[in-house]
Scaffold this active site. Sequence first.
Site, PDB file in Angstrom:
ATOM      1  N   CYS A   1      -2.189  -6.375   5.795  1.00 20.82           N
ATOM      2  CA  CYS A   1      -2.880  -5.442   4.892  1.00 20.82           C
ATOM      3  C   CYS A   1      -2.994  -5.990   3.482  1.00 20.82           C
ATOM      4  O   CYS A   1      -3.864  -5.554   2.727  1.00 20.82           O
ATOM      5  CB  CYS A   1      -2.178  -4.085   4.895  1.00 20.82           C
ATOM      6  SG  CYS A   1      -0.497  -4.132   4.236  1.00 20.82           S
TER       7      CYS A   1
ATOM      8  N   ARG B   1     -11.920  -2.511   4.351  1.00 23.87           N
ATOM      9  CA  ARG B   1     -11.449  -1.316   3.638  1.00 23.87           C
ATOM     10  C   ARG B   1     -12.648  -0.584   3.027  1.00 23.87           C
ATOM     11  O   ARG B   1     -12.749   0.632   3.083  1.00 23.87           O
ATOM     12  CB  ARG B   1     -10.478  -1.711   2.506  1.00 23.87           C
ATOM     13  CG  ARG B   1      -9.162  -2.294   2.954  1.00 23.87           C
ATOM     14  CD  ARG B   1      -8.278  -1.276   3.637  1.00 23.87           C
ATOM     15  NE  ARG B   1      -8.025  -0.103   2.825  1.00 23.87           N
ATOM     16  CZ  ARG B   1      -7.094  -0.014   1.863  1.00 23.87           C
ATOM     17  NH1 ARG B   1      -6.292  -1.035   1.625  1.00 23.87           N
ATOM     18  NH2 ARG B   1      -6.933   1.109   1.178  1.00 23.87           N
TER      19      ARG B   1
ATOM     20  N   ASP C   1       3.793  -6.902   7.622  1.00 26.59           N
ATOM     21  CA  ASP C   1       3.664  -6.339   6.274  1.00 26.59           C
ATOM     22  C   ASP C   1       4.882  -6.788   5.478  1.00 26.59           C
ATOM     23  O   ASP C   1       5.858  -7.305   6.048  1.00 26.59           O
ATOM     24  CB  ASP C   1       3.583  -4.800   6.373  1.00 26.59           C
ATOM     25  CG  ASP C   1       3.283  -4.127   5.034  1.00 26.59           C
ATOM     26  OD1 ASP C   1       2.819  -4.820   4.097  1.00 26.59           O
ATOM     27  OD2 ASP C   1       3.515  -2.908   4.912  1.00 26.59           O
TER      28      ASP C   1
ATOM     29  N   GLN D   1      -5.977   2.060   5.501  1.00 26.23           N
ATOM     30  CA  GLN D   1      -5.773   0.664   5.875  1.00 26.23           C
ATOM     31  C   GLN D   1      -5.899   0.492   7.387  1.00 26.23           C
ATOM     32  O   GLN D   1      -6.543  -0.450   7.867  1.00 26.23           O
ATOM     33  CB  GLN D   1      -4.380   0.211   5.424  1.00 26.23           C
ATOM     34  CG  GLN D   1      -4.050  -1.218   5.795  1.00 26.23           C
ATOM     35  CD  GLN D   1      -4.893  -2.225   5.034  1.00 26.23           C
ATOM     36  OE1 GLN D   1      -4.940  -2.187   3.814  1.00 26.23           O
ATOM     37  NE2 GLN D   1      -5.567  -3.130   5.741  1.00 26.23           N
TER      38      GLN D   1
ATOM     39  N   HIS E   1      -0.433   4.896   5.886  1.00 33.59           N
ATOM     40  CA  HIS E   1      -1.541   4.262   5.167  1.00 33.59           C
ATOM     41  C   HIS E   1      -2.778   4.329   6.080  1.00 33.59           C
ATOM     42  O   HIS E   1      -3.251   3.311   6.582  1.00 33.59           O
ATOM     43  CB  HIS E   1      -1.156   2.817   4.838  1.00 33.59           C
ATOM     44  CG  HIS E   1      -2.006   2.187   3.776  1.00 33.59           C
ATOM     45  ND1 HIS E   1      -3.043   2.845   3.139  1.00 33.59           N
ATOM     46  CD2 HIS E   1      -1.955   0.942   3.220  1.00 33.59           C
ATOM     47  CE1 HIS E   1      -3.590   2.030   2.259  1.00 33.59           C
ATOM     48  NE2 HIS E   1      -2.961   0.881   2.283  1.00 33.59           N
TER      49      HIS E   1
ATOM     50  N   ARG F   1      -2.732   8.089  -3.971  1.00 30.19           N
ATOM     51  CA  ARG F   1      -1.691   7.142  -3.542  1.00 30.19           C
ATOM     52  C   ARG F   1      -0.400   7.570  -4.228  1.00 30.19           C
ATOM     53  O   ARG F   1      -0.325   7.619  -5.451  1.00 30.19           O
ATOM     54  CB  ARG F   1      -2.062   5.717  -3.956  1.00 30.19           C
ATOM     55  CG  ARG F   1      -0.888   4.755  -3.862  1.00 30.19           C
ATOM     56  CD  ARG F   1      -1.286   3.319  -3.973  1.00 30.19           C
ATOM     57  NE  ARG F   1      -1.961   2.862  -2.768  1.00 30.19           N
ATOM     58  CZ  ARG F   1      -2.143   1.579  -2.444  1.00 30.19           C
ATOM     59  NH1 ARG F   1      -1.707   0.634  -3.245  1.00 30.19           N
ATOM     60  NH2 ARG F   1      -2.773   1.249  -1.336  1.00 30.19           N
TER      61      ARG F   1
END
Length: 304
Positions: A260, A288, A220, A132, A129, A102
Amino acid sequence: MNHLLKMLDLSKEEIIDILNLADQLKYENKNGIQHHVLKGKTLGMIFQKSSTRTRVSFETGMYQLGGQALFLSNRDLQIGRGEPVQDTARVLSRYLDGIMIRTFEQKEVEDLAEYGSIPIINGLTDFCHPCQVLADLMTVREFKGQFDGLKMCYIGDGNNMANSLIVGGLKVGMEVSIACPNDYQPDPQVLEFVKQYGDKFSMTDVPLEAAKDADVLFTDVWTSMGEEAETEKRKIAFAGYQINDEIMSAAKPDAMVQHCLPAHREEEITEKVFEAHADEIFEEAENRLHAQKAVMVRVMSDKK
Ligand code: CP
Ligand code: NVA
């Protein structure tokens, strides 16, 4: 599939294969069936940004697959003191069986894959991402039964989540609509990608328009990790880009809501809508674990 660097790299067949495996692993997990297909393997997890879900789900997932995971914080690694990613990749390839990273720049992830000799999994960059979005697609299919004929709507920042959702949603066959302020549109690479999908993709700066007849609504945060200095400016730019009762009434009556997480209540989503759809949102968070286990099996297992 050798790596998971971005949704743009995956074919529809590869996405569906991961989702099918994720469903199977979820079923087995719920029924106490062990699946130690990565026994003896080690995943390194490099974090240059904070995480709750990604860290815990990868670490737990690796354990459930019979392997182990190492948490490697930027603060402790030499990479944080300037050791080049090219060297880090070649060193870690000699100890580990896979790396989840990440970080900020997508190029760092691509460089790890280029210079290393082990599978690389993108656990979020400023660009995308993918882990996700695989969990998100898994959740949509779980609740809606299929992708064909569904309209997915994303309201908010044209950020890493928007970039990945647009690509993933279109690839599996959904119609995708986006509402974002003109100064915060998705990445040009993604806007180029959507051209081949004609009117299955639409973008507007009017949230109510994008939400019309949607089956799934996504949003988001207005300010992503690394953009904290812009928080106040963004609060002004994104005012109105919120999933609320008005947006829900424009969508289909049985529309589901996904986030998310972490969520900022009363910014991108109201507390009321969030809590009304909490079952869908926390199933998404759980997924996830299952989706990433499927990714790890596909890229790290000896039996491909
Ligand atoms: N959604 C997500 O990636 O959460 P974390 O930042 O907690 O890992
Ligand atoms: N867009 C958010 C997603 C967090 C999971 C961020 O990058 O901070």
